[in-house]
Write an enzyme that holds these catalytic residues in place. Structure first.
Site, PDB file in Angstrom:
ATOM      1  N   ASP A  79      -9.567 -21.463  -2.406  1.00 42.03           N
ATOM      2  CA  ASP A  79      -8.656 -22.483  -1.896  1.00 42.03           C
ATOM      3  C   ASP A  79      -7.356 -22.461  -2.684  1.00 42.03           C
ATOM      4  OD1 ASP A  79      -7.760 -25.137  -0.714  1.00 42.03           O
ATOM      5  OD2 ASP A  79      -9.797 -25.062   0.043  1.00 42.03           O
ATOM      6  N   HIS A 152      -5.386 -29.526  -1.618  1.00 38.62           N
ATOM      7  CA  HIS A 152      -6.487 -29.130  -0.741  1.00 38.62           C
ATOM      8  C   HIS A 152      -7.702 -28.648  -1.527  1.00 38.62           C
ATOM      9  CE1 HIS A 152      -8.541 -27.017   2.565  1.00 38.62           C
ATOM     10  NE2 HIS A 152      -7.815 -27.759   3.381  1.00 38.62           N
ATOM     11  N   SER A 485     -12.102 -29.019   6.777  1.00 37.00           N
ATOM     12  CA  SER A 485     -12.154 -28.561   5.392  1.00 37.00           C
ATOM     13  C   SER A 485     -12.698 -29.650   4.486  1.00 37.00           C
ATOM     14  CB  SER A 485     -10.768 -28.116   4.912  1.00 37.00           C
ATOM     15  OG  SER A 485      -9.802 -29.093   5.186  1.00 37.00           O
TER      16      SER A 485
END
Length: 658
Positions: A79, A152, A485
């Site tokens: 990520d 994220h 996600s």
């Protein structure tokens, strides 16, 4: 320019230059060249859940899910990196790092060896492919290190296995204890995402290191376009990881509710869709005619509206059949003289939801009601707005506009109710969750299952503001966001619990344990519904239904899948090997759904196990009867009176070849 990335299991060579295509053609015949791929740019797919999933009693202060783990399973996350200072990554009480771990703690801008510990056991960065295509990373604007500048990765890592944190909340919303699915597990962060994009050469290199380092479970939410398995480098390296005992999961994507919107469809990867939980952040929309509507919001600033007063409102729309840009509150389309002092109705489309609120705020609006369109249906996603904003569903939006247009003196006010639990119905499949069908291989259902993906509270990178707007100067340690996600790390964490409970299980055993123990009824005892249409959904939308962690830990039966089985898609006769992982002396009977278009026969109809880990086989035969105009949905279930192993079945009729 040429970069050579040497891995333990494969070498990756990156070519940059005008003669790339010609050079690649010549290389195809060279000895030692296995395959050549165009370096593809990928996109990221953007805490009540442990209790909602049954991993902990609602009133318990004990980390039951932590007790389930042996503390020796390591999860790798591909990520944007990690924000190591978050208390979600503390290693208090954890045992020494397992001896089999061979990973590293790579340093870089604002990241030192001290940021790794017994929780975050390793971090690596991969950027050679990125720099070969985009150019050198600007270290004045971006951390050229494992540190997360996007948020994220931090959010995903904490959802997988963040340590327990008391008093976690976003501006007072969802206050309580936040923790990952398996808080006792180890984490390894592999940063492959950068400001200018993410490329498969770096992703392939990272997954090669994942295998070499000793990771047991791999999570990623990256997706590109769908291509043949042998031409998809992510698919191929994921197969390599699966063969070397790494469980691989990917998010389905956020391109729903459009059909065929999946970007990851490989059979050996567990693909996860998203759904809601039974928690929301409610706001009453109180109309001047005495009626009330319910929406959601995460607004937390000075409240400029009185619930005792009604306010005028406006909806900027023309009589034309074409979409009026004013109706979706695009920047530069609205008149401040019309908006000042009013509540503004904006349709959800094109521009980001929080940006619409900022446009209205800057022009003097006192509030905004964001109404869903057909594309979003009844899905409600809460946002951290800078203005009093509430989002309502499509049906309520139509009623609201009807009331507004029926009277020139229509009014409203907004009353915030805060965090509410026990929302019904739930779970509901999120409208944004990518779905059906898997055109690459129609007989393989994707996504495999669904998990919580809407309004998830967990750790946040302090390098970015909660609303992502530059004007917002707030810093938070936790945020509430939505996307597949978010659902995928839930499944990765639960896979870790299963692997920890059953360390001898391979990825091809863990996967069916998760998939065949799912459920399909919501908390009103009705079939799960799709937020985009407010109707029951099909296996094309949810795969094998909603994940059930407790049942997955004790599945009793699992299908045995060997790597070579993935290459044998037999259209008429299917052979399955079933392993008894429950008590010995077990007897299972099969039940199959009736189909109009084909008959389905399972032999034998009964499986008699006399010992644990015994393997028995069955043969499933399909015989065409009457061609149908649409897919038929059904299932096959093996039952012993206590356990049920369910497999959904979809029969699709293909047009005859021309």
């Amino acid at each position: 320019m040429v970069w050579k990335l040497t891995g333990k299991y494969l070498d990756v060579i990156i070519f940059q230059g005008l003669q790339l295509e010609g050079e690649a053609t010549k290389l195809k015949v060279e000895k030692g060249i296995v395959a050549i791929f165009l370096d593809t740019k990928y996109e990221l797919h953007t805490t009540r859940s442990p209790i909602f999933l049954g991993l902990e009693p609602a009133k318990s202060t004990n980390m039951w899910s932590e007790k389930l783990a042996s503390h020796d399973v390591i999860v790798g996350v591909l990520d944007t990196g990690i924000w190591p200072e978050s208390e979600s990554f503390k290693d208090v009480g954890m045992r020494p790092v397992p001896a089999y771990w061979e990973g590293a703690c790579e340093i870089g801008t604002s990241f030192t060896k001290s940021h790794c510990n017994k929780k975050v056991v390793g971090v690596r960065v991969f950027y050679h492919g990125y720099e070969a295509v985009v150019g050198r990373i600007n270290e004045q604007k971006e951390y050229k290190s494992p540190r997360d500048q996007d948020r994220h990765g931090t959010h995903a890592v904490a959802t997988v296995g963040g340590s327990p944190m008391h008093g976690a909340n976003l501006l007072g919303y969802a206050n309580g204890i936040t923790r990952g699915m398996a808080p006792g597990e180890r984490i390894a962060a592999y940063k492959v995402c950068w400001v200018g994009g993410y490329f498969n050469s770096d992703i392939v290199s990272a997954i090669d290191k994942v295998v070499a380092d000793g990771v047991n479970v791999l999570y990623t939410s990256l997706g590109g376009g769908v291509s043949s398995y042998y031409r998809d480098s992510l698919s191929m390296i994921a197969f390599e990881a699966m063969e070397r005992c790494v469980f691989v999961s990917c998010s389905a994507g956020n391109a729903g509710p459009d059909p065929a919107s999946l970007t990851n469809v490989s059979p050996w990867i567990t693909i996860v869709g998203g759904n809601t939980m039974d928690r929301d952040f409610l706001v009453d929309v109180r109309l001047g005619n005495g009626k009330k509507m319910i929406g959601v919001s995460l607004y937390k600033w000075k409240n400029v509206l009185s619930i005792e007063k009604q306010y005028p409102w406006v909806y900027m729309v023309s009589n034309s059949s074409r979409v009026d840009p004013r109706s979706i509150c695009l920047e530069g389309t609205l008149d401040p003289k019309v908006l000042s002092g009013k509540i503004v109705i904006c349709d959800r489309s094109l521009s980001p939801r929080v940006q619409k609120g900022d446009v209205v705020r800057s022009l003097g609006g006192v509030g905004m009601i964001l109404t869903n369109t057909e594309a979003n249906g009844e899905e409600l996603v809460a946002d951290s707005h800078l203005l009093l904003v509430v989002e309502i569903g499509e049906k309520e939006g139509k009623k609201l506009k009807s009331y507004l247009l029926s009277s020139k003196s229509s009014t409203a006010t907004l009353a915030f109710k805060g965090t509410r639990l026990g929302i019904k119905p739930s779970p509901v499949v999120a409208a944004f969750s990518s779905r059906r069908p898997n055109f690459l291989t129609l007989e393989i259902l994707k996504p495999n299952l669904v998990a919580p993906a809407v309004n998830i509270l967990v750790a946040w990178s302090e390098a970015i503001r909660p609303s992502s707007l530059k004007i917002n100067n707030r810093k938070v340690k936790f945020n509430i966001v939505s996307g597949t996600s978010m659902s995928c790390p839930h499944v990765s964490g639960i896979a870790t619990l299963v692997k920890s409970r059953h360390p001898e299980w391979s990825p091809t055993t863990v996967k069916p344990a998760l998939m065949t123990t799912t459920y399909v009824l919501d908390n009103t005892k009705k079939t799960l519904r799709d937020a985009s249409i407010a109707k029951p959904f099909s296996p094309y939308d949810h795969g094998l239904r909603h994940i059930d962690p407790i049942r997955a830990l004790d599945p009793s039966l699992v299908y045995d899948i060997m790597p070579q089985d993935y290459f044998e898609f037999l259209p008429v006769i299917v052979h399955k090997t079933i392993t008894n992982v429950g008590p010995p002396d077990s007897k299972y009977h099969v039940m199959v759904s009736p189909f109009k278009g084909a008959s389905m026969k399972v032999e034998p109809k009964t499986l008699n196990f006399i010992e644990k880990h015994q393997k028995l086989s069955c043969k499933i035969t399909f015989k065409p009867k009457i061609q149908q105009t649409s897919p038929e949905f059904g299932s096959m279930e093996w039952k012993d009176g206590l356990h049920t192993m369910r497999s959904p079945i979809v029969i699709t009729w293909m047009p005859p070849p021309m």
